[in-house]
Design a protein around this motif. Structure first.
Motif, PDB file in Angstrom:
ATOM      1  N   THR A 247       0.817  -1.218   0.000  1.00 20.58           N
ATOM      2  CA  THR A 247       0.000   0.000   0.000  1.00 20.58           C
ATOM      3  C   THR A 247       0.848   1.263   0.000  1.00 20.58           C
ATOM      4  O   THR A 247       0.475   2.265  -0.623  1.00 20.58           O
ATOM      5  CB  THR A 247      -0.936  -0.003   1.209  1.00 20.58           C
ATOM      6  OG1 THR A 247      -0.161  -0.152   2.408  1.00 20.58           O
ATOM      7  CG2 THR A 247      -1.924  -1.146   1.120  1.00 20.58           C
TER       8      THR A 247
ATOM      9  N   LEU B 126      -8.467   5.201  -3.164  1.00 19.47           N
ATOM     10  CA  LEU B 126      -9.417   4.161  -2.775  1.00 19.47           C
ATOM     11  C   LEU B 126      -9.989   3.434  -3.997  1.00 19.47           C
ATOM     12  O   LEU B 126     -10.283   2.238  -3.934  1.00 19.47           O
ATOM     13  CB  LEU B 126     -10.542   4.779  -1.945  1.00 19.47           C
ATOM     14  CG  LEU B 126     -10.117   5.384  -0.600  1.00 19.47           C
ATOM     15  CD1 LEU B 126     -11.324   5.928   0.148  1.00 19.47           C
ATOM     16  CD2 LEU B 126      -9.380   4.363   0.245  1.00 19.47           C
TER      17      LEU B 126
ATOM     18  N   ILE C  61      -7.235   0.825  -5.036  1.00 19.07           N
ATOM     19  CA  ILE C  61      -7.073  -0.385  -4.212  1.00 19.07           C
ATOM     20  C   ILE C  61      -8.348  -1.220  -4.150  1.00 19.07           C
ATOM     21  O   ILE C  61      -8.298  -2.401  -3.775  1.00 19.07           O
ATOM     22  CB  ILE C  61      -6.607  -0.009  -2.790  1.00 19.07           C
ATOM     23  CG1 ILE C  61      -7.609   0.944  -2.121  1.00 19.07           C
ATOM     24  CG2 ILE C  61      -5.226   0.613  -2.835  1.00 19.07           C
ATOM     25  CD1 ILE C  61      -8.552   0.280  -1.185  1.00 19.07           C
TER      26      ILE C  61
ATOM     27  N   ARG D  32     -12.768  -2.503   2.412  1.00 14.53           N
ATOM     28  CA  ARG D  32     -11.331  -2.288   2.267  1.00 14.53           C
ATOM     29  C   ARG D  32     -11.002  -0.796   2.305  1.00 14.53           C
ATOM     30  O   ARG D  32     -10.010  -0.374   2.920  1.00 14.53           O
ATOM     31  CB  ARG D  32     -10.852  -2.910   0.956  1.00 14.53           C
ATOM     32  CG  ARG D  32      -9.429  -2.553   0.551  1.00 14.53           C
ATOM     33  CD  ARG D  32      -8.406  -3.122   1.509  1.00 14.53           C
ATOM     34  NE  ARG D  32      -7.074  -2.614   1.238  1.00 14.53           N
ATOM     35  CZ  ARG D  32      -6.234  -3.119   0.343  1.00 14.53           C
ATOM     36  NH1 ARG D  32      -6.595  -4.174  -0.375  1.00 14.53           N
ATOM     37  NH2 ARG D  32      -5.038  -2.603   0.179  1.00 14.53           N
TER      38      ARG D  32
ATOM     39  N   GLU E  67      -8.399   1.518   4.834  1.00 13.12           N
ATOM     40  CA  GLU E  67      -7.159   1.757   4.103  1.00 13.12           C
ATOM     41  C   GLU E  67      -6.366   2.906   4.746  1.00 13.12           C
ATOM     42  O   GLU E  67      -6.917   3.945   5.104  1.00 13.12           O
ATOM     43  CB  GLU E  67      -7.467   2.096   2.643  1.00 13.12           C
ATOM     44  CG  GLU E  67      -6.236   2.289   1.789  1.00 13.12           C
ATOM     45  CD  GLU E  67      -5.336   1.061   1.730  1.00 13.12           C
ATOM     46  OE1 GLU E  67      -4.149   1.229   1.445  1.00 13.12           O
ATOM     47  OE2 GLU E  67      -5.832  -0.056   1.974  1.00 13.12           O
TER      48      GLU E  67
END
Length: 346
Positions: A92, A214, A217, A274, A278
């Protein structure tokens, strides 16, 4: 059964119980003060709003990508299919740094978004220098691919070599042509900005950058949940709908969409969940300005660094409850859709 419950308790239930226990060490006034301060409330709005918007965008484009990967054949399909999983494998922090470098005011894309007129003046000499070369390279690579394609009949090692060279030539032609087209489009946009005087859009270090991170990912969650359903969908149902006079849109809306709605909702829920938690990919591109671009996970990390464990668990508890509520609503919609579909089939 016993081993399953033990593992579930060890991994899920005990941490959640600890979260509640630490939060209950606060009085109601202390709890309310920790979770309702203006800075925390602003982070709630950004985190939940950006997560919801990113999940909705991924819902649409994830479906489109899954549809193209399942229904169409094109060069380098397997490579593109593998690239969908890149956000899964990419750390990440690396994703955040890459997006920031790309969308920063001096980045390749950020300079065109924020200062298009200045980027136009800076890029014009480069395109004048390399534009004819890219055009010539694209033309030569296309001609080479066409010539090698004429050698594609028959058998033998020479034919396989010709096929490999043709693929390489196609790659060169596509890359050179795409670079030229993108350069021309950027120049047209920059020229229009310089003539009309329109202002650019800043993405990095703003809430817009949070949404972009966002989306990056969360996209694989939708694609990978919808893709297997589309692959297993019976094409005979589409053919039957077409034979009964249904248009393509009617076939998709009344035949295909009801079958993939549960997968779409599952992908949406996974992408939303998710995005809520994050941290690594967002903090680099968000700017982390209080009341503007500060996400809730960063608030929790800040409280932990200040040894305010009870305050951190209080904020985390609010996020947990809202997440459970959203997932409960989504699961309820899935159950309702399955019951509706089952009743219609009967």
């Amino acid at each position: 059964m016993g081993y399953t419950l033990f593992y579930l308790s060890l991994i899920v239930l005990i941490p959640l119980v600890t979260l509640f226990v630490n939060t209950f060490t606060l009085t109601w006034e202390q709890f309310w003060s920790a979770v309702s301060s203006p800075r925390v409330v602003a982070s709630y709005k950004l985190t939940f709003g950006a997560s919801l918007l990113a999940a909705l965008v991924n819902l649409v484009f994830g479906l489109l990508i899954a549809w193209v990967l399942v229904r169409y054949k094109f060069p380098f399909k397997k490579l593109i299919d593998a690239l969908v999983d890149l956000p899964f494998a990419l750390p990440t922090a690396v994703a955040g740094i890459s997006l920031t470098a790309l969308l920063a005011p001096n980045g390749w894309v950020g300079q065109w978004l924020e200062q298009p007129a200045q980027a136009f003046q800076n890029t014009l000499p480069l395109l004048q220098q390399f534009g004819p070369r890219l055009l010539l390279l694209s033309a030569l690579a296309s001609a080479l691919a066409f010539a090698l394609g004429r050698l594609g009949s028959g058998r033998g090692a020479a034919v396989h070599l010709a096929g490999a060279l043709r693929s390489l030539a196609l790659v060169l032609a596509v890359v050179a042509g795409a670079a030229l087209v993108i350069g021309l489009l950027l120049l047209a946009y920059g020229w229009f900005a310089s003539v009309s005087g329109i202002e650019g859009v800043k993405v990095a270090f703003t809430p817009k950058g949070v949404v972009v991170a966002l989306i990056f990912i969360g996209l694989p969650f939708v694609v990978r949940t919808v893709q297997p359903v589309l692959e297993d969908f019976e094409k005979e149902l589409e053919e039957a709908a077409g034979s009964l006079g249904a248009t393509r849109w009617q076939t998709f809306y009344k035949v295909i969409l009801p079958a993939i709605v549960p997968a779409l909702l599952t992908g949406f829920a996974l992408a939303f969940a998710r995005a809520l938690g994050e941290y690594g990919s967002v903090i680099f591109i968000a700017g982390n300005m209080p009341m503007v671009s500060e996400i809730t996970p960063l608030i929790i990390i800040g409280k932990l660094e200040q040894y305010d464990y009870a305050g951190a668990t209080a904020v985390a508890l609010v996020m947990l409850l809202f997440s459970f509520l959203m997932l409960f609503v989504i699961n309820g919609l899935q159950a309702w859709q399955r019951r509706t579909t089952g009743s219609a089939n009967k």
